[in-house]
Design a protein around this motif. Structure first.
Motif, PDB file in Angstrom:
ATOM      1  N   ASP A 145      50.454  56.757  42.555  1.00 59.20           N
ATOM      2  CA  ASP A 145      50.754  55.721  41.554  1.00 59.20           C
ATOM      3  C   ASP A 145      51.209  54.433  42.225  1.00 59.20           C
ATOM      4  O   ASP A 145      50.861  53.328  41.788  1.00 59.20           O
ATOM      5  N   THR A 146      51.964  54.554  43.308  1.00 58.54           N
ATOM      6  CA  THR A 146      52.391  53.377  44.058  1.00 58.54           C
ATOM      7  C   THR A 146      51.207  52.718  44.752  1.00 58.54           C
ATOM      8  O   THR A 146      51.079  51.484  44.776  1.00 58.54           O
ATOM      9  N   VAL A 147      50.324  53.533  45.330  1.00 53.86           N
ATOM     10  CA  VAL A 147      49.115  53.002  45.959  1.00 53.86           C
ATOM     11  C   VAL A 147      48.270  52.240  44.945  1.00 53.86           C
ATOM     12  O   VAL A 147      47.761  51.143  45.224  1.00 53.86           O
ATOM     13  N   THR A 148      48.124  52.815  43.761  1.00 49.71           N
ATOM     14  CA  THR A 148      47.353  52.157  42.697  1.00 49.71           C
ATOM     15  C   THR A 148      47.936  50.784  42.406  1.00 49.71           C
ATOM     16  O   THR A 148      47.204  49.794  42.260  1.00 49.71           O
ATOM     17  N   ALA A 149      49.260  50.706  42.340  1.00 51.44           N
ATOM     18  CA  ALA A 149      49.927  49.448  42.017  1.00 51.44           C
ATOM     19  C   ALA A 149      49.856  48.445  43.161  1.00 51.44           C
ATOM     20  O   ALA A 149      49.787  47.230  42.922  1.00 51.44           O
ATOM     21  N   LEU A 150      49.876  48.940  44.404  1.00 56.09           N
ATOM     22  CA  LEU A 150      49.911  48.040  45.559  1.00 56.09           C
ATOM     23  C   LEU A 150      48.517  47.608  46.006  1.00 56.09           C
ATOM     24  O   LEU A 150      48.155  46.426  45.894  1.00 56.09           O
ATOM     25  N   SER A 151      47.709  48.536  46.494  1.00 53.42           N
ATOM     26  CA  SER A 151      46.403  48.155  47.035  1.00 53.42           C
ATOM     27  C   SER A 151      45.284  48.236  46.008  1.00 53.42           C
ATOM     28  O   SER A 151      44.320  47.468  46.083  1.00 53.42           O
ATOM     29  N   GLY A 152      45.393  49.177  45.053  1.00 55.47           N
ATOM     30  CA  GLY A 152      44.354  49.274  44.033  1.00 55.47           C
ATOM     31  C   GLY A 152      44.271  48.022  43.175  1.00 55.47           C
ATOM     32  O   GLY A 152      43.200  47.457  42.964  1.00 55.47           O
ATOM     33  N   SER A 153      45.415  47.570  42.692  1.00 55.99           N
ATOM     34  CA  SER A 153      45.485  46.355  41.875  1.00 55.99           C
ATOM     35  C   SER A 153      45.703  45.102  42.712  1.00 55.99           C
ATOM     36  O   SER A 153      45.534  43.988  42.216  1.00 55.99           O
ATOM     37  N   GLY A 154      46.072  45.286  43.971  1.00 59.74           N
ATOM     38  CA  GLY A 154      46.493  44.177  44.824  1.00 59.74           C
ATOM     39  C   GLY A 154      45.539  43.005  44.949  1.00 59.74           C
ATOM     40  O   GLY A 154      45.989  41.843  44.973  1.00 59.74           O
ATOM     41  N   PRO A 155      44.214  43.221  45.040  1.00 55.05           N
ATOM     42  CA  PRO A 155      43.323  42.064  45.142  1.00 55.05           C
ATOM     43  C   PRO A 155      43.509  41.059  44.009  1.00 55.05           C
ATOM     44  O   PRO A 155      43.419  39.849  44.232  1.00 55.05           O
ATOM     45  N   ALA A 156      43.802  41.547  42.812  1.00 54.62           N
ATOM     46  CA  ALA A 156      44.005  40.629  41.683  1.00 54.62           C
ATOM     47  C   ALA A 156      45.234  39.752  41.903  1.00 54.62           C
ATOM     48  O   ALA A 156      45.244  38.578  41.507  1.00 54.62           O
ATOM     49  N   TYR A 157      46.270  40.306  42.546  1.00 55.32           N
ATOM     50  CA  TYR A 157      47.468  39.503  42.816  1.00 55.32           C
ATOM     51  C   TYR A 157      47.131  38.355  43.763  1.00 55.32           C
ATOM     52  O   TYR A 157      47.577  37.206  43.568  1.00 55.32           O
ATOM     53  N   LEU A 158      46.328  38.637  44.772  1.00 60.22           N
ATOM     54  CA  LEU A 158      45.968  37.599  45.738  1.00 60.22           C
ATOM     55  C   LEU A 158      45.064  36.546  45.107  1.00 60.22           C
ATOM     56  O   LEU A 158      45.201  35.349  45.387  1.00 60.22           O
ATOM     57  N   PHE A 159      44.134  36.993  44.263  1.00 60.56           N
ATOM     58  CA  PHE A 159      43.278  36.025  43.577  1.00 60.56           C
ATOM     59  C   PHE A 159      44.118  35.117  42.666  1.00 60.56           C
ATOM     60  O   PHE A 159      43.841  33.918  42.541  1.00 60.56           O
ATOM     61  N   TYR A 160      45.136  35.704  42.063  1.00 57.10           N
ATOM     62  CA  TYR A 160      46.016  34.892  41.215  1.00 57.10           C
ATOM     63  C   TYR A 160      46.792  33.876  42.053  1.00 57.10           C
ATOM     64  O   TYR A 160      46.986  32.723  41.628  1.00 57.10           O
ATOM     65  N   LEU A 161      47.203  34.259  43.257  1.00 58.82           N
ATOM     66  CA  LEU A 161      47.898  33.306  44.128  1.00 58.82           C
ATOM     67  C   LEU A 161      46.988  32.141  44.512  1.00 58.82           C
ATOM     68  O   LEU A 161      47.448  31.001  44.643  1.00 58.82           O
ATOM     69  N   ILE A 162      45.691  32.414  44.686  1.00 59.26           N
ATOM     70  CA  ILE A 162      44.749  31.317  44.931  1.00 59.26           C
ATOM     71  C   ILE A 162      44.746  30.362  43.742  1.00 59.26           C
ATOM     72  O   ILE A 162      44.765  29.136  43.918  1.00 59.26           O
ATOM     73  N   GLU A 163      44.728  30.929  42.538  1.00 57.27           N
ATOM     74  CA  GLU A 163      44.788  30.092  41.330  1.00 57.27           C
ATOM     75  C   GLU A 163      46.059  29.246  41.306  1.00 57.27           C
ATOM     76  O   GLU A 163      46.013  28.032  41.043  1.00 57.27           O
ATOM     77  N   VAL A 164      47.186  29.886  41.571  1.00 56.32           N
ATOM     78  CA  VAL A 164      48.480  29.213  41.495  1.00 56.32           C
ATOM     79  C   VAL A 164      48.593  28.112  42.549  1.00 56.32           C
ATOM     80  O   VAL A 164      49.046  26.989  42.261  1.00 56.32           O
ATOM     81  N   MET A 165      48.174  28.396  43.770  1.00 53.72           N
ATOM     82  CA  MET A 165      48.235  27.378  44.816  1.00 53.72           C
ATOM     83  C   MET A 165      47.299  26.219  44.509  1.00 53.72           C
ATOM     84  O   MET A 165      47.647  25.045  44.715  1.00 53.72           O
ATOM     85  N   GLY A 166      46.110  26.542  44.003  1.00 54.86           N
ATOM     86  CA  GLY A 166      45.174  25.485  43.633  1.00 54.86           C
ATOM     87  C   GLY A 166      45.741  24.591  42.547  1.00 54.86           C
ATOM     88  O   GLY A 166      45.621  23.357  42.611  1.00 54.86           O
ATOM     89  N   LYS A 167      46.369  25.200  41.560  1.00 53.24           N
ATOM     90  CA  LYS A 167      46.970  24.427  40.473  1.00 53.24           C
ATOM     91  C   LYS A 167      48.085  23.527  40.990  1.00 53.24           C
ATOM     92  O   LYS A 167      48.228  22.362  40.551  1.00 53.24           O
ATOM     93  N   ALA A 168      48.860  24.040  41.949  1.00 51.00           N
ATOM     94  CA  ALA A 168      49.925  23.212  42.540  1.00 51.00           C
ATOM     95  C   ALA A 168      49.329  21.999  43.241  1.00 51.00           C
ATOM     96  O   ALA A 168      49.880  20.891  43.176  1.00 51.00           O
ATOM     97  N   GLY A 169      48.191  22.187  43.927  1.00 47.85           N
ATOM     98  CA  GLY A 169      47.522  21.070  44.579  1.00 47.85           C
ATOM     99  C   GLY A 169      47.006  20.058  43.573  1.00 47.85           C
ATOM    100  O   GLY A 169      47.085  18.834  43.802  1.00 47.85           O
ATOM    101  N   GLU A 170      46.459  20.549  42.453  1.00 40.45           N
ATOM    102  CA  GLU A 170      46.000  19.644  41.383  1.00 40.45           C
ATOM    103  C   GLU A 170      47.156  18.817  40.846  1.00 40.45           C
ATOM    104  O   GLU A 170      47.019  17.604  40.602  1.00 40.45           O
ATOM    105  N   ASN A 171      48.293  19.464  40.662  1.00 36.41           N
ATOM    106  CA  ASN A 171      49.454  18.762  40.105  1.00 36.41           C
ATOM    107  C   ASN A 171      49.932  17.638  41.012  1.00 36.41           C
ATOM    108  O   ASN A 171      50.617  16.705  40.559  1.00 36.41           O
ATOM    109  N   LEU A 172      49.553  17.705  42.292  1.00 33.61           N
ATOM    110  CA  LEU A 172      49.966  16.673  43.246  1.00 33.61           C
ATOM    111  C   LEU A 172      48.831  15.730  43.608  1.00 33.61           C
ATOM    112  O   LEU A 172      48.893  15.022  44.614  1.00 33.61           O
ATOM    113  N   GLY A 173      47.758  15.746  42.791  1.00 30.99           N
ATOM    114  CA  GLY A 173      46.747  14.700  42.930  1.00 30.99           C
ATOM    115  C   GLY A 173      45.365  15.111  43.384  1.00 30.99           C
ATOM    116  O   GLY A 173      44.426  14.308  43.301  1.00 30.99           O
TER     117      GLY A 173
END
Length: 275
Positions: free
Chosen positions: A172-200
């Protein structure tokens, strides 16, 4: 298992051929592991999969195909596993191993819904398996034979790294960490990109910069796998510089707390799916 057994091509029954099932099948074919591949999925197979010359789409009864199979892979959603097991229960030859990639469904579940004598393996791959860069954690009951373990190892190593676990509770921990993990990283790409947009930056500029930063950092982590994540971070952090200024915010405890809560919530959901 002998050397010849380790190189013998396998006859595989794949039940469920969605994104992950297709990724596995393509990986097995690319590694030339298959003698035959039987696929049971009402939606059929993709054009890419149909190019596998030894693939057979099982439209009706699975019985005959199972008689010719070395292992059954269950790649369906947990929500329909009861239905799938009901169909399989009376068709499985005695001792035929079953490997499931469904989150939450433990070995006790399969021994109840299939047979107490069915060798069961649990696996949790992730979506980078589709390009051969995944990681899969596996667990099997102690009575699993070495031959069946080797078959599972060969199949899952074809799509990335593997890790065998001795404690099923950790799945269950593996499922939460590596099984679902790619989605967390893709979301961080979204968040970082949005931060860059907010700064111009434009959307395209911010997205390209954030995305390639993640891709490059991941490749660097792979290339320098002798270094810990902490060491890699410290190597790009100059005291008093811009990176340090940002990390002072990121490392104030809030980010770790959020990640702890996110993974714990995913772990809890994985446990709920076992019911």
């Amino acid at each position: 298992m002998t050397a010849s057994q380790k190189t013998t091509k396998l006859n595989v029954m794949l039940v469920g051929c969605g994104q992950m099932g297709s990724a596995l099948a393509l990986g097995w074919d690319k590694q030339n592991l298959l003698n035959s591949l039987y696929i049971k999925d009402p939606s059929g197979v993709s054009t890419e999969l149909s190019s596998i010359h030894n693939l057979f789409h099982v439209k009706q009864d699975m019985g005959k195909s199972l008689d010719e199979t070395d292992i059954v892979i269950l790649a369906v959603k947990p929500q329909i596993m009861d239905e799938v097991c009901q169909e399989l229960r009376d068709l499985l030859p005695h001792g035929l191993p079953v490997l499931s990639i469904a989150a939450g469904k433990n070995t006790a579940y399969f021994q109840k819904h299939l047979s107490a004598h069915t060798p069961v393996i649990r696996a949790m791959p992730n979506t980078p398996s589709s390009i051969g860069a995944g990681i899969t954690a596996l667990y099997a009951a102690p009575e699993l034979s070495n031959t069946h373990e080797e078959i599972a190892t060969r199949l899952m190593e074809a799509v990335g790294q593997i890790l065998w676990l001795e404690d099923e509770e950790l799945m269950d921990t593996v499922t939460a960490l590596s099984g679902s993990g790619p989605a967390y990283l893709f979301y961080l790409i979204e968040v970082m990109g949005k931060a860059g947009e907010n700064l111009g930056l434009s959307t395209d500029q911010a997205t390209q910069l954030a995305r390639q930063t993640f891709i490059g950092a991941a490749k660097l982590a792979e290339a320098e796998n002798n270094l810990s994540a902490t060491a890699l971070r410290e190597n790009v952090t100059s005291p008093g510089g811009t990176t340090q200024a940002a990390l002072d915010v990121l490392m104030d405890g809030r980010f770790q707390d959020i990640m702890n809560e996110a993974i714990k919530t995913a772990q809890k959901r994985s446990k709920e799916l076992s019911d």
